[in-house]
Design a protein around this motif. Sequence first.
Motif, short mmCIF file in Angstrom:
data_model
loop_
_atom_site.label_atom_id
_atom_site.label_comp_id
_atom_site.label_asym_id
_atom_site.label_seq_id
_atom_site.Cartn_x
_atom_site.Cartn_y
_atom_site.Cartn_z
N LYS A 148 10.01 -8.84 4.00
CA LYS A 148 11.35 -8.55 3.48
C LYS A 148 11.19 -7.73 2.21
N ILE A 149 11.94 -6.64 2.13
CA ILE A 149 11.93 -5.79 0.93
C ILE A 149 13.35 -5.75 0.39
N TYR A 150 13.53 -6.15 -0.86
CA TYR A 150 14.81 -6.03 -1.54
C TYR A 150 14.66 -4.89 -2.54
N VAL A 176 3.58 -2.53 -11.77
CA VAL A 176 3.46 -3.69 -10.87
C VAL A 176 3.41 -4.97 -11.69
N THR A 177 4.29 -5.91 -11.36
CA THR A 177 4.29 -7.25 -11.95
C THR A 177 4.12 -8.23 -10.80
N PRO A 178 3.92 -9.50 -11.10
CA PRO A 178 3.80 -10.47 -9.99
C PRO A 178 5.04 -10.53 -9.10
N ASN A 179 6.20 -10.18 -9.64
CA ASN A 179 7.44 -10.31 -8.87
C ASN A 179 8.04 -9.00 -8.37
N SER A 180 7.59 -7.86 -8.92
CA SER A 180 8.26 -6.61 -8.54
C SER A 180 7.36 -5.39 -8.73
N GLY A 190 0.81 -1.22 0.00
CA GLY A 190 0.00 0.00 0.00
C GLY A 190 0.84 1.26 0.00
N VAL A 191 1.97 1.23 0.68
CA VAL A 191 2.86 2.39 0.71
C VAL A 191 3.69 2.48 -0.57
N ILE A 192 4.29 1.38 -0.97
CA ILE A 192 5.21 1.42 -2.12
C ILE A 192 4.47 1.68 -3.43
N THR A 193 3.24 1.23 -3.56
CA THR A 193 2.52 1.44 -4.82
C THR A 193 1.82 2.80 -4.89
N ASN A 194 1.92 3.60 -3.84
CA ASN A 194 1.38 4.96 -3.87
C ASN A 194 2.50 5.91 -4.30
N PRO A 195 2.43 6.47 -5.52
CA PRO A 195 3.54 7.30 -6.01
C PRO A 195 3.82 8.54 -5.16
N PHE A 196 2.80 9.07 -4.50
CA PHE A 196 3.01 10.25 -3.65
C PHE A 196 3.79 9.87 -2.39
N TYR A 197 3.47 8.73 -1.79
CA TYR A 197 4.25 8.23 -0.66
C TYR A 197 5.68 7.93 -1.11
N PHE A 198 5.79 7.25 -2.25
CA PHE A 198 7.11 6.87 -2.77
C PHE A 198 7.99 8.10 -2.94
N ALA A 199 7.48 9.13 -3.61
CA ALA A 199 8.26 10.35 -3.84
C ALA A 199 8.68 10.98 -2.52
N PHE A 214 20.34 13.18 -15.58
CA PHE A 214 20.11 12.19 -14.53
C PHE A 214 18.99 11.26 -14.95
N GLU A 215 19.21 9.96 -14.78
CA GLU A 215 18.15 8.98 -15.02
C GLU A 215 18.28 7.87 -13.98
N TRP A 216 17.17 7.24 -13.67
CA TRP A 216 17.17 6.25 -12.61
C TRP A 216 16.06 5.23 -12.81
N LYS A 217 16.23 4.10 -12.11
CA LYS A 217 15.23 3.04 -12.07
C LYS A 217 15.34 2.37 -10.70
N MET A 218 14.18 2.12 -10.07
CA MET A 218 14.18 1.48 -8.76
C MET A 218 13.19 0.32 -8.78
N ASP A 219 13.67 -0.86 -8.40
CA ASP A 219 12.85 -2.07 -8.34
C ASP A 219 12.72 -2.52 -6.89
N PHE A 220 11.50 -2.92 -6.53
CA PHE A 220 11.22 -3.46 -5.21
C PHE A 220 10.75 -4.90 -5.37
N PHE A 221 11.33 -5.80 -4.57
CA PHE A 221 10.91 -7.20 -4.53
C PHE A 221 10.46 -7.47 -3.10
N ILE A 222 9.20 -7.85 -2.93
CA ILE A 222 8.60 -7.95 -1.60
C ILE A 222 8.26 -9.40 -1.29
#
Length: 134
Positions: A116-118, A83-87, A18-27, A99-107
Amino acid sequence: MMYSKELIIEASKSTVLGVITNPFYFAGIVGHMGILRVKDKKKGVPVTPEDLTEPVNEFEVSYGFGTPEKFNVVLGYMVGPTVTPNSITYSGATYDGHFEWKMDFFITPLGPSKTKIYIAVDAKYKVSTLDRIF
């Protein structure tokens, strides 16, 4: 620059999602960006939240870089969450291309109230010779 970190959080997987998939919380958690406008699917352009009719996970953002003595704000964009089944993935860049970036979360749930969050981050900051001098 590649960076990764594994965290154990005292919260359920659904709370973490719920926190990670909310872009406003994420930012806000990342802290180096602020969401300015959200892309509207019907209008085809970013708009402020009060003018939003059909949101898309694309955002116009401001990025803050530097130190208290020399702080720069640069405009750019952020895309996500994807959002995918794995990340869960967010990405973005500045409009000037520096500047460019990418961030992946595995829960992974470790129980009813432990998760556990990777986190894997790939960030590229391109600085010109003139920027380095000044």
